[in-house]
Write a protein that holds these residues in place. Structure first.
Motif, PDB file in Angstrom:
ATOM      1  N   TYR A  30      28.561  62.634  -4.195  1.00 46.47           N
ATOM      2  CA  TYR A  30      29.388  63.602  -3.468  1.00 46.47           C
ATOM      3  C   TYR A  30      30.672  63.884  -4.235  1.00 46.47           C
ATOM      4  CZ  TYR A  30      32.030  65.586   0.458  1.00 46.47           C
ATOM      5  OH  TYR A  30      32.771  66.406   1.263  1.00 46.47           O
ATOM      6  N   LYS A  34      31.937  67.495  -5.886  1.00 44.32           N
ATOM      7  CA  LYS A  34      33.204  68.138  -5.540  1.00 44.32           C
ATOM      8  C   LYS A  34      34.105  68.288  -6.759  1.00 44.32           C
ATOM      9  CE  LYS A  34      32.194  68.791  -1.305  1.00 44.32           C
ATOM     10  NZ  LYS A  34      31.952  70.190  -0.830  1.00 44.32           N
ATOM     11  N   THR A 274      40.588  69.535   7.505  1.00 43.72           N
ATOM     12  CA  THR A 274      40.427  70.519   6.431  1.00 43.72           C
ATOM     13  C   THR A 274      41.503  71.585   6.497  1.00 43.72           C
ATOM     14  OG1 THR A 274      38.033  70.157   6.476  1.00 43.72           O
ATOM     15  CG2 THR A 274      38.823  72.147   5.393  1.00 43.72           C
ATOM     16  N   ASN A 330      42.081  71.460  -1.422  1.00 44.22           N
ATOM     17  CA  ASN A 330      40.719  71.641  -0.913  1.00 44.22           C
ATOM     18  C   ASN A 330      39.841  70.434  -1.233  1.00 44.22           C
ATOM     19  OD1 ASN A 330      41.410  74.150   0.038  1.00 44.22           O
ATOM     20  ND2 ASN A 330      40.467  75.282  -1.627  1.00 44.22           N
ATOM     21  N   LEU A 331      40.017  69.878  -2.447  1.00 42.95           N
ATOM     22  CA  LEU A 331      39.262  68.687  -2.831  1.00 42.95           C
ATOM     23  C   LEU A 331      39.620  67.507  -1.939  1.00 42.95           C
ATOM     24  CD1 LEU A 331      37.374  67.188  -4.799  1.00 42.95           C
ATOM     25  CD2 LEU A 331      39.348  66.820  -6.287  1.00 42.95           C
ATOM     26  N   ALA A 333      40.767  67.662   1.057  1.00 46.14           N
ATOM     27  CA  ALA A 333      40.245  67.951   2.398  1.00 46.14           C
ATOM     28  C   ALA A 333      38.777  67.545   2.511  1.00 46.14           C
ATOM     29  CB  ALA A 333      40.416  69.432   2.714  1.00 46.14           C
ATOM     30  N   ASP A 334      37.987  67.880   1.500  1.00 46.21           N
ATOM     31  CA  ASP A 334      36.568  67.509   1.518  1.00 46.21           C
ATOM     32  C   ASP A 334      36.380  65.997   1.526  1.00 46.21           C
ATOM     33  OD1 ASP A 334      35.718  70.141   1.512  1.00 46.21           O
ATOM     34  OD2 ASP A 334      35.645  70.283  -0.670  1.00 46.21           O
ATOM     35  N   LEU A 335      37.171  65.288   0.714  1.00 48.45           N
ATOM     36  CA  LEU A 335      37.046  63.827   0.638  1.00 48.45           C
ATOM     37  C   LEU A 335      37.512  63.173   1.936  1.00 48.45           C
ATOM     38  CD1 LEU A 335      38.307  63.192  -3.015  1.00 48.45           C
ATOM     39  CD2 LEU A 335      35.946  63.366  -2.200  1.00 48.45           C
ATOM     40  N   TYR A 337      37.565  64.514   4.956  1.00 45.51           N
ATOM     41  CA  TYR A 337      36.646  64.836   6.043  1.00 45.51           C
ATOM     42  C   TYR A 337      35.406  63.956   5.975  1.00 45.51           C
ATOM     43  CZ  TYR A 337      34.670  67.770   9.689  1.00 45.51           C
ATOM     44  OH  TYR A 337      34.169  68.216  10.885  1.00 45.51           O
ATOM     45  N   ARG A 338      34.961  63.671   4.766  1.00 47.65           N
ATOM     46  CA  ARG A 338      33.784  62.808   4.604  1.00 47.65           C
ATOM     47  C   ARG A 338      34.070  61.396   5.107  1.00 47.65           C
ATOM     48  NH1 ARG A 338      31.057  59.260   1.302  1.00 47.65           N
ATOM     49  NH2 ARG A 338      28.829  59.728   1.023  1.00 47.65           N
ATOM     50  N   VAL A 344      28.986  63.555   7.979  1.00 50.83           N
ATOM     51  CA  VAL A 344      29.041  64.070   6.625  1.00 50.83           C
ATOM     52  C   VAL A 344      28.587  63.011   5.634  1.00 50.83           C
ATOM     53  CG1 VAL A 344      30.570  65.044   4.853  1.00 50.83           C
ATOM     54  CG2 VAL A 344      30.913  65.611   7.265  1.00 50.83           C
TER      55      VAL A 344
END
Length: 347
Positions: A30, A34, A274, A330-331, A333-335, A337-338, A344
């Motif tokens: 993952y 990303k 996010t 943004n990166l 945020a993705d990490l 949220y996971r 996720v």
């Protein structure tokens, strides 16, 4: 009848140990995906940062020549000094090398290193946007959860209506109104800048002077953006309100405020993660309007001055910095949220 034998402790431990490498492998895949996406975005930013600004109308050297008389030889020398006499592909290769060494060249207007200018104007922007982000997030989430818990009632209608009105207002227009009324008419707050010309020299007085200059631009930014947090929090919490686990919590005898704060709100916060990271990056990049209206000495005002040039090195450097901040947010945020949402991690 066959007797069922419960699994031993060692068997359970073996199964857990086998799942651990799978989770680690999934995380690294993952992360690699990303990071690869962020790297591609950064490459596109660098390409756009070079070619887009080359299409801007106006010749910076010609503008300099109009401001002070210059001979054709001096104009040619100035073009050579800025590297504008070279073919486009040579300028692009040099630009790529400069980006990776964080050397964006010298500003045409300020006659200083672009990296130094960005570093100098970066912290006022962080002060402004960071303060606005903290206030907007706190206000939006607080109002959003209470509006959702009073869904359809007077508080919900007022909070949602007022926030949507402010969300629809152009930032520069609201800033000008606040500036004219509270700064020009009532004289409650300074009308521009970050410090007064006759600012106090003692630490407490100097901080108070900066805070006074900070109030109107922060109110402008908060008024326009807090509605995003309010509406996302409100809709997320409304979806959670009739979940089975809340019914169980109520059946245990918990008060409604505890049901909301301990159970519903933490789950409803997930979609806002996010939004928070993306919005922090967007606030920094979108500070151009507010900083220009209030003459705040940050990256936004610096970029506006560069556009008028056009000061190509400063424009390109600011664009790369702004875009990189958004990509990094943004990166993150993705990490984040996971880590917060097990669904996720299992995907």
């Amino acid at each position: 009848m066959t007797n069922s034998v419960p699994p031993s402790t060692s068997a359970i431990q073996t199964s857990a140990d086998a799942e651990e490498p799978q989770r680690d492998s999934s995380f690294w895949r993952y992360l690699a995906t990303k990071l690869g996406g962020a790297a591609i975005s950064l490459v596109m930013v660098v390409l756009l940062g070079f070619f887009a600004f080359k299409l801007l109308p106006g010749d910076p050297v010609a503008k300099i020549a109009r401001e002070r008389p210059m001979s054709p030889e001096q104009i040619a020398s100035l073009r050579a000094q800025y590297g504008l006499d070279k073919p486009l592909w040579e300028q692009f290769i040099k630009f790529i090398g400069d980006v990776f060494t964080l050397n964006f060249g010298e500003s045409y207007v300020y006659k200083r290193s672009v990296a130094e200018l960005i570093g100098e104007f970066f912290w006022p922007t962080i002060l402004l946007t960071g303060t606005a982000a903290i206030v907007a997030i706190t206000l939006g989430l607080w109002l959003g959860q209470r509006a959702a818990w009073r869904h359809g009632k007077l508080f919900d209608r007022i909070a949602s209506g007022v926030s949507l009105v402010f969300w629809s207002v152009p930032t520069f227009w609201l800033g000008l109104l606040l500036l004219m009324f509270f700064g020009g008419t009532l004289h409650w707050f300074p009308t521009g800048g970050m410090r007064s010309a006759n600012a106090p020299t003692d630490p407490l007085g100097a901080v108070g002077d900066v805070v006074a200059h900070l109030v109107l631009p922060v109110i402008t930014m908060v008024a326009v953006v807090f509605a995003q947090y309010l509406m996302v929090m409100r809709s997320s919490l409304i979806e959670e309100m009739h979940a089975d686990y809340l019914t169980t919590a109520r059946a245990k005898g918990l008060r409604e405020d505890l049901v909301r704060e301990r159970h519903a709100v933490p789950n409803a916060l997930l979609p806002t993660v996010t939004l928070v990271f993306m919005h922090i990056g967007g606030l920094i990049a979108g500070a151009v309007t507010v900083e220009t209206v209030f003459s705040w000495p940050g990256l936004g005002k610096l970029t506006f001055e560069a556009i008028k040039g056009p000061d190509l090195p400063l424009l390109q450097g600011s664009f790369v910095v702004f875009s990189t901040i958004i990509i990094v947010m943004n990166l993150l945020a993705d990490l984040a949220y996971r880590q917060l949402d097990p669904r996720v991690r299992r995907a």
